[in-house]
Write a protein that holds these residues in place. Structure first.
Motif, PDB file in Angstrom:
ATOM      1  N   LYS A   1      -5.592  -1.527  -8.723  1.00  0.00           N
ATOM      2  CA  LYS A   1      -6.256  -2.827  -8.602  1.00  0.00           C
ATOM      3  C   LYS A   1      -5.241  -3.977  -8.660  1.00  0.00           C
ATOM      4  N   GLU A   2      -4.277  -3.878  -9.585  1.00  0.00           N
ATOM      5  CA  GLU A   2      -3.275  -4.937  -9.733  1.00  0.00           C
ATOM      6  C   GLU A   2      -2.359  -5.024  -8.509  1.00  0.00           C
ATOM      7  N   ILE A   3      -2.083  -3.883  -7.895  1.00  0.00           N
ATOM      8  CA  ILE A   3      -1.251  -3.862  -6.688  1.00  0.00           C
ATOM      9  C   ILE A   3      -1.991  -4.559  -5.550  1.00  0.00           C
ATOM     10  N   ARG A   4      -3.247  -4.206  -5.371  1.00  0.00           N
ATOM     11  CA  ARG A   4      -4.067  -4.857  -4.336  1.00  0.00           C
ATOM     12  C   ARG A   4      -4.144  -6.367  -4.569  1.00  0.00           C
ATOM     13  N   GLN A   5      -4.291  -6.767  -5.821  1.00  0.00           N
ATOM     14  CA  GLN A   5      -4.359  -8.202  -6.129  1.00  0.00           C
ATOM     15  C   GLN A   5      -3.066  -8.907  -5.732  1.00  0.00           C
ATOM     16  N   ALA A   6      -1.919  -8.283  -5.988  1.00  0.00           N
ATOM     17  CA  ALA A   6      -0.634  -8.879  -5.603  1.00  0.00           C
ATOM     18  C   ALA A   6      -0.540  -9.004  -4.082  1.00  0.00           C
ATOM     19  N   ILE A   7      -0.922  -7.962  -3.376  1.00  0.00           N
ATOM     20  CA  ILE A   7      -0.882  -7.992  -1.907  1.00  0.00           C
ATOM     21  C   ILE A   7      -1.821  -9.061  -1.372  1.00  0.00           C
ATOM     22  N   GLU A   8      -3.001  -9.155  -1.937  1.00  0.00           N
ATOM     23  CA  GLU A   8      -3.977 -10.131  -1.445  1.00  0.00           C
ATOM     24  C   GLU A   8      -3.567 -11.567  -1.777  1.00  0.00           C
TER      25      GLU A   8
ATOM     26  N   GLY B   1      -1.278 -20.265   7.830  1.00  0.00           N
ATOM     27  CA  GLY B   1      -2.240 -21.315   8.105  1.00  0.00           C
ATOM     28  C   GLY B   1      -3.497 -20.840   8.804  1.00  0.00           C
ATOM     29  N   LYS B   2      -3.585 -19.547   9.093  1.00  0.00           N
ATOM     30  CA  LYS B   2      -4.777 -19.001   9.748  1.00  0.00           C
ATOM     31  C   LYS B   2      -5.294 -17.829   8.925  1.00  0.00           C
ATOM     32  N   PRO B   3      -6.542 -17.891   8.499  1.00  0.00           N
ATOM     33  CA  PRO B   3      -7.111 -16.776   7.720  1.00  0.00           C
ATOM     34  C   PRO B   3      -7.077 -15.473   8.523  1.00  0.00           C
ATOM     35  N   ARG B   4      -6.785 -14.386   7.811  1.00  0.00           N
ATOM     36  CA  ARG B   4      -6.729 -13.071   8.441  1.00  0.00           C
ATOM     37  C   ARG B   4      -7.616 -12.088   7.696  1.00  0.00           C
ATOM     38  N   THR B   5      -8.204 -11.166   8.433  1.00  0.00           N
ATOM     39  CA  THR B   5      -8.915 -10.061   7.806  1.00  0.00           C
ATOM     40  C   THR B   5      -7.875  -8.989   7.473  1.00  0.00           C
ATOM     41  N   VAL B   6      -8.147  -8.212   6.427  1.00  0.00           N
ATOM     42  CA  VAL B   6      -7.203  -7.201   5.957  1.00  0.00           C
ATOM     43  C   VAL B   6      -7.883  -5.845   5.930  1.00  0.00           C
ATOM     44  N   ILE B   7      -7.189  -4.840   6.475  1.00  0.00           N
ATOM     45  CA  ILE B   7      -7.644  -3.458   6.388  1.00  0.00           C
ATOM     46  C   ILE B   7      -6.498  -2.644   5.789  1.00  0.00           C
ATOM     47  N   TYR B   8      -6.781  -1.918   4.704  1.00  0.00           N
ATOM     48  CA  TYR B   8      -5.792  -1.033   4.087  1.00  0.00           C
ATOM     49  C   TYR B   8      -5.878   0.337   4.755  1.00  0.00           C
ATOM     50  N   HIS B   9      -4.750   0.812   5.268  1.00  0.00           N
ATOM     51  CA  HIS B   9      -4.690   2.154   5.840  1.00  0.00           C
ATOM     52  C   HIS B   9      -4.185   3.144   4.799  1.00  0.00           C
ATOM     53  N   SER B  10      -3.306   2.665   3.921  1.00  0.00           N
ATOM     54  CA  SER B  10      -2.832   3.513   2.821  1.00  0.00           C
ATOM     55  C   SER B  10      -2.294   2.616   1.712  1.00  0.00           C
ATOM     56  N   LEU B  11      -2.330   3.149   0.506  1.00  0.00           N
ATOM     57  CA  LEU B  11      -1.758   2.481  -0.662  1.00  0.00           C
ATOM     58  C   LEU B  11      -1.326   3.581  -1.619  1.00  0.00           C
ATOM     59  N   GLU B  12      -0.016   3.675  -1.822  1.00  0.00           N
ATOM     60  CA  GLU B  12       0.528   4.720  -2.681  1.00  0.00           C
ATOM     61  C   GLU B  12       1.418   4.112  -3.746  1.00  0.00           C
ATOM     62  N   GLN B  13       1.327   4.669  -4.946  1.00  0.00           N
ATOM     63  CA  GLN B  13       2.166   4.218  -6.055  1.00  0.00           C
ATOM     64  C   GLN B  13       2.959   5.391  -6.603  1.00  0.00           C
ATOM     65  N   LYS B  14       4.252   5.181  -6.778  1.00  0.00           N
ATOM     66  CA  LYS B  14       5.126   6.145  -7.452  1.00  0.00           C
ATOM     67  C   LYS B  14       5.840   5.369  -8.539  1.00  0.00           C
ATOM     68  N   ASN B  15       5.422   5.580  -9.771  1.00  0.00           N
ATOM     69  CA  ASN B  15       6.001   4.888 -10.918  1.00  0.00           C
ATOM     70  C   ASN B  15       5.922   3.369 -10.729  1.00  0.00           C
ATOM     71  N   ASN B  16       7.065   2.694 -10.599  1.00  0.00           N
ATOM     72  CA  ASN B  16       7.083   1.229 -10.541  1.00  0.00           C
ATOM     73  C   ASN B  16       7.210   0.662  -9.131  1.00  0.00           C
ATOM     74  N   ILE B  17       6.980   1.502  -8.120  1.00  0.00           N
ATOM     75  CA  ILE B  17       7.041   1.064  -6.729  1.00  0.00           C
ATOM     76  C   ILE B  17       5.759   1.488  -6.026  1.00  0.00           C
ATOM     77  N   ALA B  18       5.245   0.589  -5.203  1.00  0.00           N
ATOM     78  CA  ALA B  18       4.041   0.896  -4.422  1.00  0.00           C
ATOM     79  C   ALA B  18       4.252   0.451  -2.982  1.00  0.00           C
ATOM     80  N   HIS B  19       3.664   1.213  -2.059  1.00  0.00           N
ATOM     81  CA  HIS B  19       3.739   0.895  -0.635  1.00  0.00           C
ATOM     82  C   HIS B  19       2.327   0.808  -0.083  1.00  0.00           C
ATOM     83  N   ALA B  20       2.087  -0.198   0.732  1.00  0.00           N
ATOM     84  CA  ALA B  20       0.793  -0.321   1.398  1.00  0.00           C
ATOM     85  C   ALA B  20       1.020  -0.498   2.891  1.00  0.00           C
TER      86      ALA B  20
END
Length: 118
Positions: A2-9, A63-82
């Motif tokens: 959840k915290e990772i998604r919040q940072a990305i968003e 400056g232009k709102p975008r819709t977001v679709i997550y295809h993947s979100l992986e966390q390994k210890n202190n690193i995450a990739h989306a």
């Protein structure tokens, strides 16, 4: 996760609304935006945190709102990739976003977007 998604968003919202204060909070000090091409200029461009924030502040980026679709979100210890897709009325982005956990807070350290006109 959840915290990772919040940072990305927050990162995406900061760009979409040209909110440089939000970007300052969510971007790691060593942030890099790495992209193939810069508008009409070909080549690989590596953009630092300071430069990225300047481009957003000057409304070259964002400056232009975008819709977001997550295809993947992986966390390994202190690193995450989306892997995400973002779409505005005029552009489509496919991005690989890397976050790191530092001092108890998830921060975006890297964004590799592929950008295409609609």
């Amino acid at each position: 996760m959840k915290e990772i998604r919040q940072a990305i968003e927050k990162f995406i919202k900061g760009g979409d609304t040209n909110d440089t204060t939000l970007l300052e909070q969510v971007l790691h000090q060593n942030y890099q935006n790495i992209q193939d091409g810069f508008f009409d200029q070909p080549g690989i461009f590596v953009i630092s945190k300071e430069e990225y924030i300047r481009l957003v502040r000057d409304k070259v980026f964002g400056g232009k709102p975008r819709t977001v679709i997550y295809h993947s979100l992986e966390q390994k210890n202190n690193i995450a990739h989306a892997k995400v897709s973002l779409e505005s009325p005029t552009l489509r982005f496919s991005s690989l976003i890397t976050c790191v956990l530092e001092h108890g807070k998830w921060l975006v350290i890297n964004n590799i977007p592929t950008i295409e006109q609609k």
